[in-house]
Scaffold this motif. Structure first.
Motif, PDB file in Angstrom:
ATOM      1  N   ILE A 263      -3.603   1.426  -1.915  1.00 20.97           N
ATOM      2  CA  ILE A 263      -3.494   1.448  -3.374  1.00 20.97           C
ATOM      3  C   ILE A 263      -2.656   2.660  -3.765  1.00 20.97           C
ATOM      4  O   ILE A 263      -2.914   3.768  -3.291  1.00 20.97           O
ATOM      5  CB  ILE A 263      -4.885   1.573  -4.029  1.00 20.97           C
ATOM      6  N   THR A 264      -1.658   2.451  -4.611  1.00 24.47           N
ATOM      7  CA  THR A 264      -0.828   3.574  -5.052  1.00 24.47           C
ATOM      8  C   THR A 264      -0.608   3.507  -6.568  1.00 24.47           C
ATOM      9  O   THR A 264      -1.014   2.547  -7.226  1.00 24.47           O
ATOM     10  CB  THR A 264       0.553   3.593  -4.345  1.00 24.47           C
ATOM     11  N   ILE A 265       0.075   4.534  -7.077  1.00 21.46           N
ATOM     12  CA  ILE A 265       0.392   4.605  -8.508  1.00 21.46           C
ATOM     13  C   ILE A 265       1.867   4.952  -8.691  1.00 21.46           C
ATOM     14  O   ILE A 265       2.390   5.777  -7.963  1.00 21.46           O
ATOM     15  CB  ILE A 265      -0.480   5.666  -9.221  1.00 21.46           C
ATOM     16  N   ASP A 266       2.503   4.322  -9.638  1.00 18.02           N
ATOM     17  CA  ASP A 266       3.882   4.548 -10.105  1.00 18.02           C
ATOM     18  C   ASP A 266       4.616   3.238 -10.344  1.00 18.02           C
ATOM     19  O   ASP A 266       5.061   2.966 -11.432  1.00 18.02           O
ATOM     20  CB  ASP A 266       4.729   5.436  -9.178  1.00 18.02           C
ATOM     21  N   ALA A 267       4.788   2.445  -9.274  1.00 19.13           N
ATOM     22  CA  ALA A 267       5.530   1.177  -9.342  1.00 19.13           C
ATOM     23  C   ALA A 267       7.037   1.386  -9.404  1.00 19.13           C
ATOM     24  O   ALA A 267       7.743   0.705 -10.135  1.00 19.13           O
ATOM     25  CB  ALA A 267       5.063   0.309 -10.512  1.00 19.13           C
ATOM     26  N   VAL A 268       7.546   2.344  -8.594  1.00 14.26           N
ATOM     27  CA  VAL A 268       8.997   2.471  -8.429  1.00 14.26           C
ATOM     28  C   VAL A 268       9.456   1.366  -7.482  1.00 14.26           C
ATOM     29  O   VAL A 268       8.632   0.731  -6.817  1.00 14.26           O
ATOM     30  CB  VAL A 268       9.391   3.859  -7.885  1.00 14.26           C
ATOM     31  N   LYS A 269      10.760   1.140  -7.397  1.00 17.86           N
ATOM     32  CA  LYS A 269      11.279  -0.001  -6.649  1.00 17.86           C
ATOM     33  C   LYS A 269      10.823  -0.047  -5.195  1.00 17.86           C
ATOM     34  O   LYS A 269      10.429  -1.092  -4.687  1.00 17.86           O
ATOM     35  CB  LYS A 269      12.807  -0.027  -6.721  1.00 17.86           C
ATOM     36  N   ASP A 270      10.902   1.091  -4.501  1.00 16.08           N
ATOM     37  CA  ASP A 270      10.503   1.101  -3.092  1.00 16.08           C
ATOM     38  C   ASP A 270       9.021   0.763  -2.936  1.00 16.08           C
ATOM     39  O   ASP A 270       8.625   0.079  -1.987  1.00 16.08           O
ATOM     40  CB  ASP A 270      10.797   2.473  -2.473  1.00 16.08           C
ATOM     41  N   GLY A 271       8.212   1.253  -3.863  1.00 16.51           N
ATOM     42  CA  GLY A 271       6.792   0.934  -3.825  1.00 16.51           C
ATOM     43  C   GLY A 271       6.542  -0.532  -4.114  1.00 16.51           C
ATOM     44  O   GLY A 271       5.721  -1.184  -3.457  1.00 16.51           O
ATOM     45  N   MET A 272       7.266  -1.051  -5.092  1.00 24.54           N
ATOM     46  CA  MET A 272       7.116  -2.470  -5.446  1.00 24.54           C
ATOM     47  C   MET A 272       7.562  -3.384  -4.305  1.00 24.54           C
ATOM     48  O   MET A 272       6.979  -4.434  -4.065  1.00 24.54           O
ATOM     49  CB  MET A 272       7.920  -2.760  -6.707  1.00 24.54           C
ATOM     50  N   LYS A 273       8.589  -2.961  -3.575  1.00 23.46           N
ATOM     51  CA  LYS A 273       9.045  -3.748  -2.424  1.00 23.46           C
ATOM     52  C   LYS A 273       7.973  -3.747  -1.333  1.00 23.46           C
ATOM     53  O   LYS A 273       7.708  -4.787  -0.712  1.00 23.46           O
ATOM     54  CB  LYS A 273      10.359  -3.200  -1.870  1.00 23.46           C
ATOM     55  N   ALA A 274       7.355  -2.581  -1.100  1.00 23.09           N
ATOM     56  CA  ALA A 274       6.276  -2.510  -0.112  1.00 23.09           C
ATOM     57  C   ALA A 274       5.111  -3.402  -0.523  1.00 23.09           C
ATOM     58  O   ALA A 274       4.477  -4.047   0.318  1.00 23.09           O
ATOM     59  CB  ALA A 274       5.817  -1.059   0.046  1.00 23.09           C
TER      60      ALA A 274
END
Length: 332
Positions: A263-274
């Motif tokens: 579980i993470t926080i932010d939702a930047v592109k690299d995170g969204m791709k993961a």
């Protein structure tokens, strides 16, 4: 009559001097010597950024710079490199330069009262962006623009409570905290802890700062894995630390998103791709695109208008399927 004739030339000369001085004063104001307004009449905004520690922060900086250019505001930008002393120095420089408005994203919550009072005494309004301060005197700044970090932590914890509601054994959680003493680290930790308290089987067995960086996330996750043979869940305070942790988890022979729920926080592109690829399981959004709102606020406080004490950004959460849908049009 003799007295009048005697002082007439002196009065005239004095009037000429005063007129010249008055014109000079107006000239200084126009060139930034007084209010800080630029030669062309633009508002001058001094902005001190935390640093460039993550993809989120880079997107935030770009948003601020682009929005200033579009709004016709002259931006004086400073990168504090994640050091409070650099940020205080930058704010004092802005005060000396007599900018019209100061905005900054505080590295940590505490220790700002002295420099904020200096800005207030100089008549320069201050706007907090993204991160708050713990000053008891709320008159030291005009408004706070940013996310509800406690809510982000709660949303993350609530998703986990729902996801693990059928668990029969204890669920071991490790937590990658953000920069020690920063508002998002403090608040996200608080919100998450409050939410998971609803299920006594959810246990945080280790919690340490990764300083919001990928390198920090990888390093601390390696320590977690070496010290704790059974880790079921990782809660990372931002995507970048989660992405660094992915490397450590993979190197340890585990499958991220399956062997360890992430579980993470932010939702930047690299995170969204993961997330779309199934390596992350859930992300609570924290939008970095604050530039347009900041410029609007800068204009209002410069004009002396009243603004709300707190302005929250609109955000959402993402599961794997939602990330797949959102990725093609993601701006950051």
């Amino acid at each position: 009559m003799k007295s009048t004739r005697k002082f007439g030339p002196v009065v005239a000369a004095l009037a000429a001097v005063l007129l010249t001085g008055g014109l000079a004063a107006c000239g200084n104001s126009d060139t930034g010597g007084g209010s800080g307004t630029a030669d062309d009449g633009k508002i001058v905004l001094g902005f001190s950024q935390v640093g460039a520690e993550s993809g989120w922060r880079t997107a935030n900086t770009t948003s601020v710079k682009d929005a200033a250019a579009e709004a016709g505001i002259e931006l004086k930008f400073d990168d504090a490199q994640q050091k409070q002393e650099n940020q205080i120095k930058a704010i004092r420089n802005y005060i000396q330069q007599k900018v019209d408005v100061i905005a900054f994203s505080p590295v940590v919550e505490s220790g700002w009262d002295t420099v904020l009072k200096e800005a207030k005494d100089a008549g320069i309004p201050v706007i907090l962006t993204d991160r708050a301060v713990d000053s008891a005197d709320k008159s030291l700044y005009k408004t706070f623009l940013g996310s509800d970090f406690v809510k982000e932590g709660k949303l993350s914890g609530e998703w986990l409570v729902e996801n693990k509601k059928s668990a029969t054994a204890e669920v071991n959680i490790v937590e990658l905290q953000g920069t020690t003493g920063s508002a998002p680290a403090n608040d996200r930790k608080k919100g998450f802890a409050e939410a998971i308290a609803a299920n006594p089987k959810l246990k945080i067995i280790a919690s340490q700062s990764g300083d919001f960086t990928r390198a920090g996330g990888k390093q601390v996750m390696e320590q977690f894995l070496n010290s704790n043979p059974k880790i079921d869940v990782l809660f990372a305070h931002n995507d970048d630390m989660g992405l660094g942790a992915l490397e450590a988890i993979t190197a340890a022979g585990k499958v991220p998103g399956k062997d360890i729920t992430i579980i993470t926080i932010d939702a930047v592109k690299d995170g969204m791709k993961a997330l779309a690829d199934g390596k992350f399981n859930f992300i609570a959004e924290c939008s970095p695109l604050l530039g347009p709102q900041l410029m609007d606020l800068a204009k209002k406080v410069h004009a002396g208008e009243e603004v709300p004490a707190r302005i929250e950004t609109e955000e959402t959460t993402f599961t794997q399927e939602q990330a797949k849908e959102a990725l093609p049009t993601r701006k950051y």
